[in-house]
Design a protein around this motif. Sequence first.
Motif, PDB file in Angstrom:
ATOM      1  N   MET A   1       3.663  -3.441  -1.299  1.00 51.05           N
ATOM      2  CA  MET A   1       3.069  -2.246  -0.517  1.00 51.05           C
ATOM      3  C   MET A   1       1.677  -1.701  -0.974  1.00 51.05           C
ATOM      4  O   MET A   1       1.756  -1.741  -2.162  1.00 51.05           O
ATOM      5  CB  MET A   1       4.079  -1.150  -0.164  1.00 51.05           C
ATOM      6  CG  MET A   1       5.153  -1.354   0.779  1.00 51.05           C
ATOM      7  SD  MET A   1       6.095   0.173   0.803  1.00 51.05           S
ATOM      8  CE  MET A   1       6.362   0.936  -0.683  1.00 51.05           C
ATOM      9  N   ASN A   2       0.682  -1.315  -0.022  1.00 54.88           N
ATOM     10  CA  ASN A   2      -0.182  -0.515  -0.488  1.00 54.88           C
ATOM     11  C   ASN A   2      -0.035   0.897  -0.426  1.00 54.88           C
ATOM     12  O   ASN A   2       1.009   1.406  -0.278  1.00 54.88           O
ATOM     13  CB  ASN A   2      -1.495  -0.886   0.352  1.00 54.88           C
ATOM     14  CG  ASN A   2      -1.295  -0.445   1.841  1.00 54.88           C
ATOM     15  OD1 ASN A   2      -0.514   0.498   2.208  1.00 54.88           O
ATOM     16  ND2 ASN A   2      -2.056  -1.187   2.703  1.00 54.88           N
ATOM     17  N   GLY A   3      -1.110   1.737  -0.998  1.00 53.75           N
ATOM     18  CA  GLY A   3      -0.993   3.177  -0.873  1.00 53.75           C
ATOM     19  C   GLY A   3      -0.667   3.917   0.294  1.00 53.75           C
ATOM     20  O   GLY A   3      -0.118   4.848   0.245  1.00 53.75           O
TER      21      GLY A   3
ATOM     22  N   PHE B   1       0.159  -4.847   1.465  1.00 51.22           N
ATOM     23  CA  PHE B   1      -1.140  -5.058   0.965  1.00 51.22           C
ATOM     24  C   PHE B   1      -2.002  -6.118   1.484  1.00 51.22           C
ATOM     25  O   PHE B   1      -1.402  -7.130   1.667  1.00 51.22           O
ATOM     26  CB  PHE B   1      -0.974  -5.133  -0.352  1.00 51.22           C
ATOM     27  CG  PHE B   1      -2.542  -5.288  -1.194  1.00 51.22           C
ATOM     28  CD1 PHE B   1      -3.523  -4.247  -1.171  1.00 51.22           C
ATOM     29  CD2 PHE B   1      -2.723  -6.193  -2.166  1.00 51.22           C
ATOM     30  CE1 PHE B   1      -4.730  -4.520  -1.915  1.00 51.22           C
ATOM     31  CE2 PHE B   1      -3.588  -6.559  -2.791  1.00 51.22           C
ATOM     32  CZ  PHE B   1      -4.807  -5.653  -2.771  1.00 51.22           C
ATOM     33  N   GLY B   2      -3.113  -5.916   2.099  1.00 55.22           N
ATOM     34  CA  GLY B   2      -3.797  -7.100   2.621  1.00 55.22           C
ATOM     35  C   GLY B   2      -4.169  -8.233   1.664  1.00 55.22           C
ATOM     36  O   GLY B   2      -3.947  -9.423   2.075  1.00 55.22           O
ATOM     37  N   GLY B   3      -4.202  -8.103   0.542  1.00 53.84           N
ATOM     38  CA  GLY B   3      -4.245  -9.114  -0.331  1.00 53.84           C
ATOM     39  C   GLY B   3      -3.085  -9.923  -0.553  1.00 53.84           C
ATOM     40  O   GLY B   3      -3.246 -11.203  -0.618  1.00 53.84           O
ATOM     41  N   TRP B   4      -1.914  -9.280  -0.429  1.00 53.40           N
ATOM     42  CA  TRP B   4      -0.790 -10.044  -0.332  1.00 53.40           C
ATOM     43  C   TRP B   4      -0.797 -11.253   0.846  1.00 53.40           C
ATOM     44  O   TRP B   4      -0.288 -12.430   0.845  1.00 53.40           O
ATOM     45  CB  TRP B   4       0.486  -9.024  -0.268  1.00 53.40           C
ATOM     46  CG  TRP B   4       1.739  -9.883  -0.028  1.00 53.40           C
ATOM     47  CD1 TRP B   4       2.561 -10.470  -1.233  1.00 53.40           C
ATOM     48  CD2 TRP B   4       2.535 -10.485   1.049  1.00 53.40           C
ATOM     49  NE1 TRP B   4       3.767 -11.165  -0.770  1.00 53.40           N
ATOM     50  CE2 TRP B   4       3.714 -11.092   0.651  1.00 53.40           C
ATOM     51  CE3 TRP B   4       2.456 -10.379   2.160  1.00 53.40           C
ATOM     52  CZ2 TRP B   4       4.799 -11.712   1.252  1.00 53.40           C
ATOM     53  CZ3 TRP B   4       3.188 -10.592   3.242  1.00 53.40           C
ATOM     54  CH2 TRP B   4       4.405 -11.410   2.607  1.00 53.40           C
TER      55      TRP B   4
ATOM     56  N   GLN C   1      -2.650  -5.708  13.097  1.00 54.91           N
ATOM     57  CA  GLN C   1      -1.634  -4.652  12.879  1.00 54.91           C
ATOM     58  C   GLN C   1      -1.126  -4.810  11.378  1.00 54.91           C
ATOM     59  O   GLN C   1      -1.218  -5.950  10.910  1.00 54.91           O
ATOM     60  CB  GLN C   1      -0.555  -4.909  14.010  1.00 54.91           C
ATOM     61  CG  GLN C   1      -1.033  -4.550  15.403  1.00 54.91           C
ATOM     62  CD  GLN C   1       0.245  -4.565  16.186  1.00 54.91           C
ATOM     63  OE1 GLN C   1       1.160  -3.911  16.010  1.00 54.91           O
ATOM     64  NE2 GLN C   1       0.124  -5.008  17.387  1.00 54.91           N
ATOM     65  N   PRO C   2      -0.707  -3.759  11.052  1.00 49.16           N
ATOM     66  CA  PRO C   2       0.065  -3.712   9.787  1.00 49.16           C
ATOM     67  C   PRO C   2       1.526  -4.321   9.761  1.00 49.16           C
ATOM     68  O   PRO C   2       2.080  -4.598  10.890  1.00 49.16           O
ATOM     69  CB  PRO C   2       0.156  -2.115   9.334  1.00 49.16           C
ATOM     70  CG  PRO C   2       0.423  -1.771  10.823  1.00 49.16           C
ATOM     71  CD  PRO C   2      -0.475  -2.407  11.692  1.00 49.16           C
ATOM     72  N   ILE C   3       1.670  -5.023   8.301  1.00 43.92           N
ATOM     73  CA  ILE C   3       3.088  -5.663   8.272  1.00 43.92           C
ATOM     74  C   ILE C   3       3.874  -4.641   7.279  1.00 43.92           C
ATOM     75  O   ILE C   3       3.278  -3.885   6.501  1.00 43.92           O
ATOM     76  CB  ILE C   3       2.784  -6.890   7.400  1.00 43.92           C
ATOM     77  CG1 ILE C   3       1.848  -7.878   8.376  1.00 43.92           C
ATOM     78  CG2 ILE C   3       4.219  -7.546   6.962  1.00 43.92           C
ATOM     79  CD1 ILE C   3       1.550  -9.300   7.380  1.00 43.92           C
ATOM     80  N   LYS C   4       4.936  -4.320   7.739  1.00 44.35           N
ATOM     81  CA  LYS C   4       5.912  -3.549   7.062  1.00 44.35           C
ATOM     82  C   LYS C   4       6.982  -4.137   6.337  1.00 44.35           C
ATOM     83  O   LYS C   4       7.252  -5.409   6.325  1.00 44.35           O
ATOM     84  CB  LYS C   4       6.811  -2.934   8.277  1.00 44.35           C
ATOM     85  CG  LYS C   4       5.862  -2.263   9.136  1.00 44.35           C
ATOM     86  CD  LYS C   4       5.270  -0.893   8.885  1.00 44.35           C
ATOM     87  CE  LYS C   4       4.366  -0.181  10.015  1.00 44.35           C
ATOM     88  NZ  LYS C   4       3.532   0.866   9.662  1.00 44.35           N
ATOM     89  N   VAL C   5       7.323  -3.689   5.150  1.00 45.91           N
ATOM     90  CA  VAL C   5       8.309  -3.992   4.460  1.00 45.91           C
ATOM     91  C   VAL C   5       9.578  -4.435   5.239  1.00 45.91           C
ATOM     92  O   VAL C   5       9.905  -3.764   6.102  1.00 45.91           O
ATOM     93  CB  VAL C   5       8.868  -3.163   3.322  1.00 45.91           C
ATOM     94  CG1 VAL C   5      10.129  -3.510   2.740  1.00 45.91           C
ATOM     95  CG2 VAL C   5       7.926  -2.579   2.357  1.00 45.91           C
ATOM     96  N   GLY C   6      10.232  -5.776   5.114  1.00 44.41           N
ATOM     97  CA  GLY C   6      11.186  -6.120   5.855  1.00 44.41           C
ATOM     98  C   GLY C   6      10.957  -6.823   7.060  1.00 44.41           C
ATOM     99  O   GLY C   6      11.815  -7.696   7.645  1.00 44.41           O
TER     100      GLY C   6
END
Length: 124
Positions: free
Chosen positions: A19-21, A26-29, A62-67
């Motif tokens: 995760m990012n802040g 995180f985009g780098g991931w 779009q963002p990616i979420k944990v899980g």
Amino acid sequence: MSESPRDPIIRTVPQPADMNGNGDIFGGWVLSQMDIAGGTLAARVAHGRVATVAITAMTFVQPIKVGDLVSIYGEVSKIGRTSITIDLETVVQRRLDPTPIQVTHGTFVFVAIDDDGKPRQVRP
């Protein structure tokens, strides 16, 4: 996303450490996963080692979420004398929703290399 069934090059699930802040992945991931997927496909085409030389386009939709279940798809868009251009797409399925959602797409360029790391011709 195409309507025909296809197999992902990579399928993974991001963890809290990714995760990012803001609490999203995180985009780098995401870029690293796409680079691994693109390199895998390019190496198959090149019949050997490849190195990333450019990311000529990258869009975060779009963002990616944990899980989330993250699937990365790719296709060869161009083969040059020593280079291979791969179009990549990242699609997620949210934890409780199987609907596929495109979250990124990009164009990565790889060059075929020999054992000394020097460019070599891509075999036809």
